[in-house]
Write an enzyme that holds these catalytic residues in place. Structure first.
Site, PDB file in Angstrom:
ATOM      1  N   GLN A   1       4.560   7.432   1.716  1.00  0.00           N
ATOM      2  CA  GLN A   1       3.993   6.208   3.062  1.00  0.00           C
ATOM      3  C   GLN A   1       3.832   4.649   2.648  1.00  0.00           C
ATOM      4  O   GLN A   1       3.065   5.068   1.474  1.00  0.00           O
ATOM      5  CB  GLN A   1       2.556   7.134   3.762  1.00  0.00           C
ATOM      6  CG  GLN A   1       3.149   8.248   4.843  1.00  0.00           C
ATOM      7  CD  GLN A   1       3.090   7.590   6.115  1.00  0.00           C
ATOM      8  OE1 GLN A   1       2.614   6.525   6.715  1.00  0.00           O
ATOM      9  NE2 GLN A   1       4.324   8.092   6.235  1.00  0.00           N
TER      10      GLN A   1
ATOM     11  N   ASN B   1       0.701   5.955   0.920  1.00  0.00           N
ATOM     12  CA  ASN B   1      -0.713   6.668   1.129  1.00  0.00           C
ATOM     13  C   ASN B   1       0.416   7.401   0.861  1.00  0.00           C
ATOM     14  O   ASN B   1       1.323   7.964  -0.349  1.00  0.00           O
ATOM     15  CB  ASN B   1      -1.410   6.318   2.179  1.00  0.00           C
ATOM     16  CG  ASN B   1      -0.643   6.255   3.435  1.00  0.00           C
ATOM     17  OD1 ASN B   1       0.379   5.480   3.313  1.00  0.00           O
ATOM     18  ND2 ASN B   1      -1.085   6.698   4.403  1.00  0.00           N
ATOM     19  N   ASP B   2       0.469   8.800   1.417  1.00  0.00           N
ATOM     20  CA  ASP B   2       0.703   9.819   1.246  1.00  0.00           C
ATOM     21  C   ASP B   2       2.394  10.276   0.956  1.00  0.00           C
ATOM     22  O   ASP B   2       3.079   9.801   1.120  1.00  0.00           O
ATOM     23  CB  ASP B   2       0.500  10.676   2.594  1.00  0.00           C
ATOM     24  CG  ASP B   2      -0.980  10.246   3.369  1.00  0.00           C
ATOM     25  OD1 ASP B   2      -1.282   9.673   3.446  1.00  0.00           O
ATOM     26  OD2 ASP B   2      -0.747  10.972   5.136  1.00  0.00           O
TER      27      ASP B   2
ATOM     28  N   LEU C   1       0.669  -0.996  -0.354  1.00  0.00           N
ATOM     29  CA  LEU C   1       0.017  -0.004  -0.545  1.00  0.00           C
ATOM     30  C   LEU C   1       1.125   1.844   0.235  1.00  0.00           C
ATOM     31  O   LEU C   1       2.217   1.069   0.822  1.00  0.00           O
ATOM     32  CB  LEU C   1      -0.939   0.128   1.950  1.00  0.00           C
ATOM     33  CG  LEU C   1      -1.661   1.577   1.415  1.00  0.00           C
ATOM     34  CD1 LEU C   1      -3.534   1.221   2.085  1.00  0.00           C
ATOM     35  CD2 LEU C   1      -1.485   2.342   2.521  1.00  0.00           C
TER      36      LEU C   1
ATOM     37  N   ARG D   1       0.195  14.500  14.609  1.00  0.00           N
ATOM     38  CA  ARG D   1       1.577  14.060  13.723  1.00  0.00           C
ATOM     39  C   ARG D   1       1.235  14.967  12.530  1.00  0.00           C
ATOM     40  O   ARG D   1       0.916  15.620  12.639  1.00  0.00           O
ATOM     41  CB  ARG D   1       1.194  12.900  12.952  1.00  0.00           C
ATOM     42  CG  ARG D   1      -1.021  12.228  12.365  1.00  0.00           C
ATOM     43  CD  ARG D   1      -0.805  10.774  12.150  1.00  0.00           C
ATOM     44  NE  ARG D   1      -2.002  10.792  12.372  1.00  0.00           N
ATOM     45  CZ  ARG D   1      -2.901  10.220  13.010  1.00  0.00           C
ATOM     46  NH1 ARG D   1      -3.179  10.017  14.133  1.00  0.00           N
ATOM     47  NH2 ARG D   1      -4.033   9.958  12.686  1.00  0.00           N
TER      48      ARG D   1
HETATM   49  C1  FRU Z   1      -3.023  10.728   5.959  1.00  0.00           C
HETATM   50  C2  FRU Z   1      -2.493   9.553   7.157  1.00  0.00           C
HETATM   51  C3  FRU Z   1      -1.511  10.294   7.565  1.00  0.00           C
HETATM   52  C4  FRU Z   1      -0.456   9.722   8.879  1.00  0.00           C
HETATM   53  C5  FRU Z   1      -0.550   8.637   7.667  1.00  0.00           C
HETATM   54  C6  FRU Z   1       0.053   7.319   8.340  1.00  0.00           C
HETATM   55  O1  FRU Z   1      -3.563   9.669   5.087  1.00  0.00           O
HETATM   56  O2  FRU Z   1      -3.089   9.342   8.248  1.00  0.00           O
HETATM   57  O3  FRU Z   1      -2.158  11.382   9.310  1.00  0.00           O
HETATM   58  O4  FRU Z   1       0.789  10.189   9.076  1.00  0.00           O
HETATM   59  O5  FRU Z   1      -1.342   8.444   6.862  1.00  0.00           O
HETATM   60  O6  FRU Z   1       0.626   6.695   6.786  1.00  0.00           O
END
Ligand code: FRU
Length: 485
Positions: free
Chosen positions: A59, A42-43, A40, A161
């Site tokens: 991420q 993400n960010d 996966l 965070r």
């Molecule tokens: C946003 C989030 C952030 C966190 C990250 C974890 O999508 O939830 O707040 O740092 O993803 O993967």
């Protein structure tokens, strides 16, 4: 490099090799969007240009198509079109980040790249603790962790965070996404002279701050920057109720414009506006590049929004990032446009001037394919105009409302919609289409719809529909995609 760090890196390498074939055989793999090699994504994180080179981190959960103990994956590029896979930048190898090297940002100081990130410690039900951490590098590739630099101040829950750091004058500033003990989402400001010792300045925006009432139980991924004479706070609030056409996704991504006063530590701002109207867009991050442009990458996904229903899961991977976009402020709203570098992916142009369709549905010669850019200028539009994509998605315009629809990802017998109102009507559309995504820039980037799409693999047809007469021009380019090394 610690023993644990080495072990984790090796484990990821094995995971990539084991799933390589399954992942790469997926017809939904993209041509010009960053994807995880497995697992996966993400960010986008740590976006920065340093001595010419763009660094884009992300991420990454390599061992599952679900969220978990994240790593920082890493790409570099000289031109935003040719990309290099770099070694993993950060692994969850230490006591303070063992359940995830969560999102954060990058700055350069004293010829060193500094990464600020959140170290996550997972509890029974969500984070038990979140620490703001620092890692530094001389070569931009190998990072040395410096450990925890900020612990969560009193009054906040363990949801604390996503540090974004920048410099103004001779000080460094940081905004962090937070939740108070009484469940209000906030953006919290810190400042520092040396990047190691940080002074807590309090919330600059959030639920029940200033004129804002209830506004979500948690704010993620804040980003504060100056743009064309205004200050912009981008943030992702969680817990907003859908209102008419707005806030249709599970969580939101948008911005406030206003005035940030660094001495007082305040931010006077206007109303919240969504950045994107599509099904999948979240956690964008920006940087000012060496040309002075404000560049944005977003995540083409939304947390907790039926993520496992994306069919790529069967092939061992999920999600991708958006194309890079340049941000501008036109005095009224943020404008997003694809960076001009993307034109390097274009093949020869196909042009049609003045096509008129009247009470009919038609294909336009040569306008088909999957990985392409399509520019449509509307000359006149009487009643309704729509584009059907791959017998899957449809983009329509009627009575000042743009609607994007697709089969519901969880139940294909249903259709889901996202909409936006265009006060000044529809003037032009610019579509970036890839194997399994759509990014639609409307009226020069005043509104954007970003979404994944999952049509049949070989389906390439595009149909134009008009009620009444619509006259438009089309330019189309096949896009050869990013080059990776
Ligand atoms: C946003 C989030 C952030 C966190 C990250 C974890 O999508 O939830 O707040 O740092 O993803 O993967």
């Amino acid at each position: 490099m610690s023993k644990q760090d080495k072990k984790l890196r090796k484990k990821v390498e094995t995971e990539i090799q084991e799933h390589k074939q399954t992942v790469e055989s997926d017809t939904y793999r993209q041509n010009y969007h960053h994807m995880p090699p497995v697992g996966l994504m993400n960010d986008p994180n740590g976006l920065i240009q340093w001595e010419g080179t763009y660094h884009l981190f992300y991420q990454w959960m390599p061992f599952d198509t679900d969220h978990g103990a994240k790593y920082w994956g890493h790409y570099t590029s000289e031109d935003l079109v040719n990309w290099k896979y770099e070694e993993i930048a950060l692994t969850p190898s230490d006591w303070y980040d063992k359940d995830g090297v969560y999102s954060g940002s990058a700055i350069v100081h004293n010829d060193q790249l500094h990464l600020f990130y959140t170290g996550n410690i997972e509890g029974e039900d969500g984070p038990e603790a979140e620490y703001q951490c620092l890692a530094v590098s001389r070569d931009g590739l190998n990072f040395e962790k410096k450990g925890v630099i900020i612990e969560t101040p009193n009054g906040y829950s363990s949801h604390f965070r996503d540090p974004k750091v920048w410099k103004k004058g001779d000080r460094w500033y940081m905004v962090v996404g937070a939740q108070t003990e009484d469940k209000q989402g906030k953006a919290v400001l810190f400042r520092s002279k040396d990047l190691y010792t940080w002074e807590h300045m309090g919330p600059i925006a959030g639920g029940h701050e200033g004129k804002l009432g209830e506004f979500g139980y948690m704010w993620e991924c804040p980003d504060l920057f100056e743009l064309d004479g205004t200050d912009v706070l981008m943030v992702c609030p969680q817990g907003l109720e859908a209102v008419e056409m707005d806030y249709a996704n599970t969580y939101q991504s948008g911005y406030f414009v206003g005035q940030w006063d660094e001495t007082a530590g305040t931010f006077q701002h206007e109303d919240f506006r969504e950045l994107d109207r599509g099904f999948e867009f979240y956690a964008p991050q920006t940087t000012r590049d060496e040309k002075g442009r404000r560049i944005l990458f977003g995540w083409m996904g939304v947390p907790d929004q039926y993520e496992q229903a994306h069919p790529t899961v069967e092939h061992g991977w999920i999600h991708c990032l958006t194309i890079p976009r340049e941000l501008k402020w036109n005095g009224k709203r943020l404008i997003q446009t694809p960076v001009p570098e993307l034109a390097h992916m274009r093949g020869p142009v196909l042009m049609h001037s003045s096509i008129t369709i009247e009470n009919d549905q038609k294909a336009v010669r040569g306008v088909q394919g999957r990985s392409m850019e399509l520019n449509i200028d509307l000359e006149s539009l009487e009643d309704m105009f729509a584009i059907e994509l791959f017998q899957y998605a449809s983009l329509s315009y009627k009575d000042h409302v743009v609607t994007l629809s697709r089969p519901h990802l969880e139940d294909r017998s249903k259709t889901e919609f996202r909409r936006v109102r265009l006060e000044e009507g529809l003037k032009d559309l610019r579509l970036f289409i890839d194997q399994s995504s759509l990014e639609i820039f409307i009226n020069g980037g005043e509104e954007v719809f970003t979404s994944r799409i999952y049509p049949q693999a070989e389906e390439e047809h595009i149909l134009f529909t008009s009620l009444g007469a619509t006259t438009f021009t089309v330019e189309k380019w096949d896009l050869k995609g990013y080059e990776y090394s």
